[in-house]
Design a protein around this motif. Structure first.
Motif, PDB file in Angstrom:
ATOM      1  N   GLY A 154     108.705  -9.360  -9.702  1.00  0.00           N
ATOM      2  CA  GLY A 154     108.835  -8.345  -8.682  1.00  0.00           C
ATOM      3  C   GLY A 154     110.235  -8.340  -8.115  1.00  0.00           C
ATOM      4  O   GLY A 154     111.139  -7.679  -8.614  1.00  0.00           O
ATOM      5  N   SER A 155     110.450  -9.108  -7.060  1.00  0.00           N
ATOM      6  CA  SER A 155     111.790  -9.209  -6.470  1.00  0.00           C
ATOM      7  C   SER A 155     112.571 -10.389  -7.028  1.00  0.00           C
ATOM      8  O   SER A 155     113.786 -10.458  -6.861  1.00  0.00           O
ATOM      9  N   THR A 156     111.893 -11.321  -7.701  1.00  0.00           N
ATOM     10  CA  THR A 156     112.563 -12.510  -8.223  1.00  0.00           C
ATOM     11  C   THR A 156     111.949 -12.908  -9.557  1.00  0.00           C
ATOM     12  O   THR A 156     110.742 -12.850  -9.734  1.00  0.00           O
ATOM     13  N   ASN A 177     117.402 -12.380  -8.546  1.00  0.00           N
ATOM     14  CA  ASN A 177     116.626 -11.609  -7.586  1.00  0.00           C
ATOM     15  C   ASN A 177     117.324 -10.313  -7.228  1.00  0.00           C
ATOM     16  O   ASN A 177     118.432 -10.035  -7.681  1.00  0.00           O
ATOM     17  N   ALA A 178     116.668  -9.530  -6.418  1.00  0.00           N
ATOM     18  CA  ALA A 178     117.145  -8.195  -6.079  1.00  0.00           C
ATOM     19  C   ALA A 178     117.775  -8.147  -4.696  1.00  0.00           C
ATOM     20  O   ALA A 178     117.894  -7.091  -4.101  1.00  0.00           O
ATOM     21  N   PHE A 179     118.207  -9.285  -4.166  1.00  0.00           N
ATOM     22  CA  PHE A 179     118.764  -9.316  -2.818  1.00  0.00           C
ATOM     23  C   PHE A 179     120.250  -9.663  -2.846  1.00  0.00           C
ATOM     24  O   PHE A 179     120.734 -10.416  -2.018  1.00  0.00           O
TER      25      PHE A 179
END
Length: 331
Positions: A154-156, A177-179
């Motif tokens: 998902g995000s990671t 990740n997406a951050f």
């Protein structure tokens, strides 16, 4: 060789195979523990088959061809070979039996001979937990894997490596990740049980910012080191602290000056190309050597100068004594 023979092939009998199977299954259902050989020849069932005590004459089917029903559903492969070849027994298992805390919904492949379970998918596993594409690429969370191994979350997305049988303290993890962080390597051990960042590459990093070629590490951009920098190699090939040894061939100031003018660089530092890379380790070692030589020559020059000054002071002291003698003499 594993043989699985249940259903007779009907060549010249009027009774269909399904009728024989149904009658036998009914007999098995009403006679717990009974074992019946349905056939010793090949068999064909032209229809769908339900196996298990809960199966009945009104059993409904969906799209399956074979339906197993029961509280302990499994398919066992019992190899009775005696020719010296492979003989491991295997079993396909669906779910644990009972309602203990350790019981789980799962689909497993067991090696009954070794009493191991090398493959398990738990019931809550999400879609595409494991996907093998037609070209052999493996997706973990990805239904369209783009590489030999494609991790997608998902995000990671993370890949963790640990030591089997340990308490989990020693582990290494790669994650994306997406951050804002594109790639991060973290690790922990018994001394530092909390995962800590070892390497971070931001998604804003320029193309080719880090390159490793043969035994070279090439960085394009600024390098900031929050700590000490240690190097290994021929740092002191020029001599370094040997300058202060009694047998070190220390050149005189005139000899050093002549070498610098002739070579147009400090002798042990070497030439430095203004437009090309240079060996920082060698330069630092060479500069240290030249600095110590300069300091030693300066100390020697100071010693000579001090000796001269003392000689002059001694002469002045003699002159002062003579003047004092003259001044004290009677007119």
């Amino acid at each position: 060789m594993i043989r699985f023979a249940l259903f007779p092939r009907r060549h010249d009998t009027a009774a269909p195979a399904a009728a024989l199977i149904a009658a036998t299954l009914c007999a098995l259902a009403t006679s717990p523990g009974a074992q019946t050989v349905l056939s010793t020849t090949d068999a064909v069932v032209q229809g769908k088959l339900c196996v298990g005590v809960p199966c009945g004459t009104t059993q409904g089917f969906l799209t399956e061809t074979l339906l197993l029903r029961g509280t302990d559903t499994a398919i066992r492969f019992d190899d009775v070979s005696s020719d010296g070849g492979p003989t491991n027994d295997w079993q396909i298992l669906a779910n644990d039996v009972g309602n203990s805390a350790a019981a789980i919904n799962r689909f497993s492949i067991m090696n009954r001979s070794e009493n191991t379970t090398p493959f398990t998918i738990e019931g809550p596993a999400p879609v595409n937990s494991l996907y093998v594409a037609g070209n052999g690429d493996v997706g973990l969370g990805a239904s369209l894997p783009q590489d030999d191994l494609h991790l997608q979350g998902g995000s990671t997305s993370s890949l963790r490596m640990g030591i089997a049988g340990s308490d989990g303290s020693a582990a290494f993890r790669l994650s994306a990740n997406a951050f804002g962080l594109n790639f991060q390597a973290t690790g922990r051990n018994v001394t530092n049980p909390t995962f800590r960042s070892l390497l971070t590459i931001l998604s804003s990093a320029d193309h080719g910012v880090v390159q490793i070629s043969n035994d070279d590490l090439i960085l394009t951009g600024d390098l900031t080191i929050e700590g000490d920098l240690f190097t290994h190699g021929s740092v002191c090939a020029a001599g370094c602290d040997r300058v202060f040894d009694a047998d070190y061939p220390l050149p005189t100031i005139a000899e050093q000056a002549a070498q610098m003018r002739s070579a147009r660089h400090l002798p042990n530092v070497g030439p430095t190309d203004e437009d090309g890379p240079f060996n920082v380790t060698q330069k630092v070692g060479g500069m240290l050597n030249e600095l110590e030589k300069a300091q030693d020559r300066d100390n020697q020059a100071r010693t000579v100068e001090i000796a001269k000054l003392r000689t002059r002071l001694a002469g002045l002291a003699d002159l002062d004594a003579r003047l004092t003698s003259l001044e004290s003499a009677p007119p």
